[in-house]
Design a protein around this motif. Structure first.
Motif, PDB file in Angstrom:
ATOM      1  N   ALA A   5       0.851  -1.181   0.000  1.00 62.70           N
ATOM      2  CA  ALA A   5       0.000   0.000   0.000  1.00 62.70           C
ATOM      3  C   ALA A   5       0.892   1.238   0.000  1.00 62.70           C
ATOM      4  O   ALA A   5       1.945   1.254   0.630  1.00 62.70           O
ATOM      5  N   PRO A   6       0.475   2.292  -0.703  1.00 62.43           N
ATOM      6  CA  PRO A   6       1.270   3.526  -0.656  1.00 62.43           C
ATOM      7  C   PRO A   6       1.248   4.112   0.751  1.00 62.43           C
ATOM      8  O   PRO A   6       0.310   3.901   1.515  1.00 62.43           O
ATOM      9  N   SER A   7       2.297   4.819   1.083  1.00 60.81           N
ATOM     10  CA  SER A   7       2.404   5.427   2.401  1.00 60.81           C
ATOM     11  C   SER A   7       2.190   6.935   2.271  1.00 60.81           C
ATOM     12  O   SER A   7       2.913   7.606   1.537  1.00 60.81           O
ATOM     13  N   LEU A   8       1.195   7.438   2.962  1.00 63.73           N
ATOM     14  CA  LEU A   8       0.879   8.860   2.920  1.00 63.73           C
ATOM     15  C   LEU A   8       0.584   9.326   4.333  1.00 63.73           C
ATOM     16  O   LEU A   8      -0.258   8.742   5.020  1.00 63.73           O
ATOM     17  N   ASN A   9       1.285  10.336   4.787  1.00 71.42           N
ATOM     18  CA  ASN A   9       1.107  10.841   6.146  1.00 71.42           C
ATOM     19  C   ASN A   9       1.028  12.364   6.090  1.00 71.42           C
ATOM     20  O   ASN A   9       2.017  13.058   6.315  1.00 71.42           O
ATOM     21  N   ARG A  10      -0.129  12.902   5.776  1.00 69.66           N
ATOM     22  CA  ARG A  10      -0.369  14.340   5.698  1.00 69.66           C
ATOM     23  C   ARG A  10      -1.670  14.647   6.419  1.00 69.66           C
ATOM     24  O   ARG A  10      -2.635  13.888   6.331  1.00 69.66           O
ATOM     25  N   ILE A  11      -1.682  15.767   7.131  1.00 67.97           N
ATOM     26  CA  ILE A  11      -2.888  16.178   7.832  1.00 67.97           C
ATOM     27  C   ILE A  11      -3.008  17.694   7.773  1.00 67.97           C
ATOM     28  O   ILE A  11      -2.011  18.414   7.855  1.00 67.97           O
ATOM     29  N   SER A  12      -4.222  18.166   7.565  1.00 68.83           N
ATOM     30  CA  SER A  12      -4.568  19.585   7.652  1.00 68.83           C
ATOM     31  C   SER A  12      -5.704  19.677   8.646  1.00 68.83           C
ATOM     32  O   SER A  12      -6.640  18.876   8.600  1.00 68.83           O
ATOM     33  N   LEU A  13      -5.627  20.656   9.524  1.00 65.55           N
ATOM     34  CA  LEU A  13      -6.599  20.749  10.602  1.00 65.55           C
ATOM     35  C   LEU A  13      -6.834  22.207  10.948  1.00 65.55           C
ATOM     36  O   LEU A  13      -5.882  22.985  11.027  1.00 65.55           O
ATOM     37  N   ALA A  14      -8.100  22.574  11.146  1.00 61.10           N
ATOM     38  CA  ALA A  14      -8.452  23.924  11.577  1.00 61.10           C
ATOM     39  C   ALA A  14      -9.074  23.846  12.954  1.00 61.10           C
ATOM     40  O   ALA A  14      -9.810  22.907  13.262  1.00 61.10           O
ATOM     41  N   GLY A  15      -8.763  24.828  13.786  1.00 61.39           N
ATOM     42  CA  GLY A  15      -9.345  24.869  15.119  1.00 61.39           C
ATOM     43  C   GLY A  15      -8.832  26.066  15.887  1.00 61.39           C
ATOM     44  O   GLY A  15      -8.191  26.962  15.328  1.00 61.39           O
ATOM     45  N   ASN A  16      -9.122  26.073  17.176  1.00 62.30           N
ATOM     46  CA  ASN A  16      -8.716  27.171  18.044  1.00 62.30           C
ATOM     47  C   ASN A  16      -7.675  26.697  19.054  1.00 62.30           C
ATOM     48  O   ASN A  16      -7.769  25.591  19.585  1.00 62.30           O
ATOM     49  N   ILE A  17      -6.705  27.573  19.334  1.00 64.84           N
ATOM     50  CA  ILE A  17      -5.652  27.253  20.292  1.00 64.84           C
ATOM     51  C   ILE A  17      -6.243  27.209  21.696  1.00 64.84           C
ATOM     52  O   ILE A  17      -6.961  28.116  22.109  1.00 64.84           O
ATOM     53  N   VAL A  18      -5.950  26.144  22.440  1.00 67.78           N
ATOM     54  CA  VAL A  18      -6.542  25.899  23.752  1.00 67.78           C
ATOM     55  C   VAL A  18      -5.898  26.728  24.866  1.00 67.78           C
ATOM     56  O   VAL A  18      -6.576  27.153  25.797  1.00 67.78           O
ATOM     57  N   ARG A  19      -4.585  26.962  24.789  1.00 67.60           N
ATOM     58  CA  ARG A  19      -3.912  27.789  25.812  1.00 67.60           C
ATOM     59  C   ARG A  19      -2.778  28.565  25.148  1.00 67.60           C
ATOM     60  O   ARG A  19      -2.319  28.212  24.065  1.00 67.60           O
TER      61      ARG A  19
END
Length: 115
Positions: A5-19
């Motif tokens: 299987a191809p290996s892909l490790n990418r993530i994009s995430l939106a949110g608010n900083i907790v502290r």
């Protein structure tokens, strides 16, 4: 035939900083690093057709100039978009017990206007 299987490790995430971000300097070169937690909210309809909200807290690791930039320009509650890859962090505590956690090693931080 052996197929991989191809290996892909990418993530994009939106949110608010907790502290508020806090930079520390590590290693002989005193490289800046900060860990921030981002709260990401997901809205969905439950089985009774009522809107629910689920919050997921995601830990991140930011290195170098970006770590310093985040500390300078961001505070608790600020919205950000991060891009990076998943990383498994392993360590032993003072009693020798092994621990691990999954976090996002951030390549890029987009600091959004908080309106």
């Amino acid at each position: 035939m052996n197929k991989k299987a191809p290996s892909l490790n990418r993530i994009s995430l939106a949110g608010n900083i907790v502290r508020d971000p806090e930079v520390r300097h590590v290693g002989s070169k005193k490289t800046a690093v900060t860990n921030i937690t981002i709260a990401n909210n997901r809205s969905y309809l439950d089985k009774d057709k009522n809107w629910q909200e689920e919050t997921t807290y995601v830990e991140t690791e930011i290195w170098g100039r970006q770590a310093e930039k985040v500390e300078e320009k961001c505070k608790k509650g600020d919205p950000v978009i991060i891009e990076g890859s998943l990383k498994n962090s392993n360590w032993k505590d003072k009693d020798g017990n092994s621990h691990s956690k999954l976090l996002v090693k951030v390549d890029k931080v987009h600091i959004l206007q908080n309106s």
